[in-house]
Structures are given as C-alpha cells and as structure tokens.
Motif scaffolding. Structure first.
Motif, short mmCIF file in Angstrom:
data_model
loop_
_atom_site.label_atom_id
_atom_site.label_comp_id
_atom_site.label_asym_id
_atom_site.label_seq_id
_atom_site.Cartn_x
_atom_site.Cartn_y
_atom_site.Cartn_z
N UNK A 37 0.80 -1.22 0.00
CA UNK A 37 0.00 0.00 0.00
C UNK A 37 0.83 1.27 0.00
N UNK A 38 2.15 1.16 0.12
CA UNK A 38 3.02 2.33 0.08
C UNK A 38 2.92 3.22 1.30
N UNK A 39 2.39 2.71 2.40
CA UNK A 39 2.28 3.47 3.65
C UNK A 39 3.48 3.12 4.52
N UNK A 40 4.50 3.95 4.45
CA UNK A 40 5.78 3.62 5.09
C UNK A 40 5.97 4.27 6.46
N UNK A 41 4.92 4.87 7.01
CA UNK A 41 5.04 5.50 8.33
C UNK A 41 5.32 4.50 9.44
N UNK A 42 4.70 3.33 9.38
CA UNK A 42 5.00 2.27 10.35
C UNK A 42 6.36 1.71 9.97
N UNK A 43 7.29 1.73 10.91
CA UNK A 43 8.68 1.37 10.63
C UNK A 43 9.02 -0.04 11.11
N UNK A 44 9.79 -0.78 10.33
CA UNK A 44 10.30 -2.06 10.84
C UNK A 44 11.46 -1.76 11.78
N UNK A 45 11.37 -2.26 12.96
CA UNK A 45 12.45 -2.07 13.94
C UNK A 45 12.93 -3.43 14.40
N UNK A 46 12.43 -3.84 15.53
CA UNK A 46 12.84 -5.12 16.11
C UNK A 46 12.16 -6.30 15.42
N UNK A 47 10.99 -6.08 14.87
CA UNK A 47 10.16 -7.10 14.23
C UNK A 47 9.75 -8.24 15.16
#
Length: 154
Positions: A37-47
C-alpha cells in the motif's frame, strides 16, 4: 470463518478507505502496509513487538503491526500515521520537541493519539504505562510526555 490459502485478494479498511490487497495467510500487516500500500510510516524495527516503531491503530487501539497478520486486520478499522491528518498530537510533538532522530516517532504518535482518545484524563502513571510499549533510543521520553500532557490539558 474466513479461509485464506495461497495469495488471496482481501479488503482492508486503512485510514477510512477500503483497499484491496493480495496477501498470503503468513503476511504481516507491517509489510502489507509498506510494500503493498506504500504506507511507510509504520517502521520495521525489532520485528518482534518490543520497539513499537510499527505501531498502528486497530479499531482505535494501538497494535504492533509486526505482530499482526494481515488477515487479522480484515473487518477492523486500521489507522496509520498517514491517517492522522493534523491530529493535535502531531503539533504537540513539534511544539514540545517530542522527537529526535524520528525513527520511533510515528509509533509514539499512534500510541499517544490513542491514549488521548481512550484516557483523555490520564495521570502520569497511566501515561508512563502506555509509553512503555515503545522504545526511543535517543531518550526523548520527557518531551514525549510533555507533548501528550499538552493535548490532554485542553
């Protein structure tokens, strides 16, 4: 009960809009939001649910999108940081310097936005409990507390 196998087209309500995505049963919401969806505000961190950089709202409650399967979001109203659209907490973060490097900011914005809606009269103890769900590696917690308190005072 919904049965999904292989890749299926499903409909998700994201930021108030129904969006169709192709998802496998094992896809996590974080990567569906970012990659489909191209919504990159939520960031991958620790996963693994520890850092909170991927926090979104599901029916108004903060959830770690790295721990939520995409199919679990069916029927829920998902809000990402892109969906806040000038919420008071955004200005409060700017006014109170509630960010440093910015990586964790979207997750904190989501938690604080939900806190202000769910517990608008939260005391210091409740605020600290809610903020424990996210990690700021730049130690900006005091400014984040100031930001949330500034919108609760109104």
């Amino acid at each position: 009960m919904l049965k999904v196998s292989g890749k299926s087209i499903i409909t998700l309500n994201i930021n108030g809009e129904d969006r169709e995505v192709a998802a496998k049963p094992s896809d996590i919401l974080l990567y569906t939001l970012r990659n489909e969806l191209g919504l990159t505000g939520a960031k991958p961190g620790c996963e693994n649910g520890d850092c909170g950089a991927c926090t979104v709202l599901a029916d108004g409650w903060p959830v770690k999108s790295c721990l939520m399967l995409t199919v679990e979001a069916i029927g829920k109203k998902i809000v990402t940081v892109e969906g806040l659209e000038n919420a008071p907490i955004q200005k409060a973060f700017v006014d109170n310097w509630g960010f440093q490097c910015g990586y964790c900011t979207s997750g904190f914005l989501m938690v604080c936005h939900a806190l202000a809606n769910i517990h608008p009269d939260a005391n210091d103890h409740v605020i600290e409990q809610w903020l424990q769900s996210n990690i700021c590696r730049c130690t900006g917690y005091e400014e984040i507390k100031d930001a949330i308190k500034s919108i609760m005072a109104k």
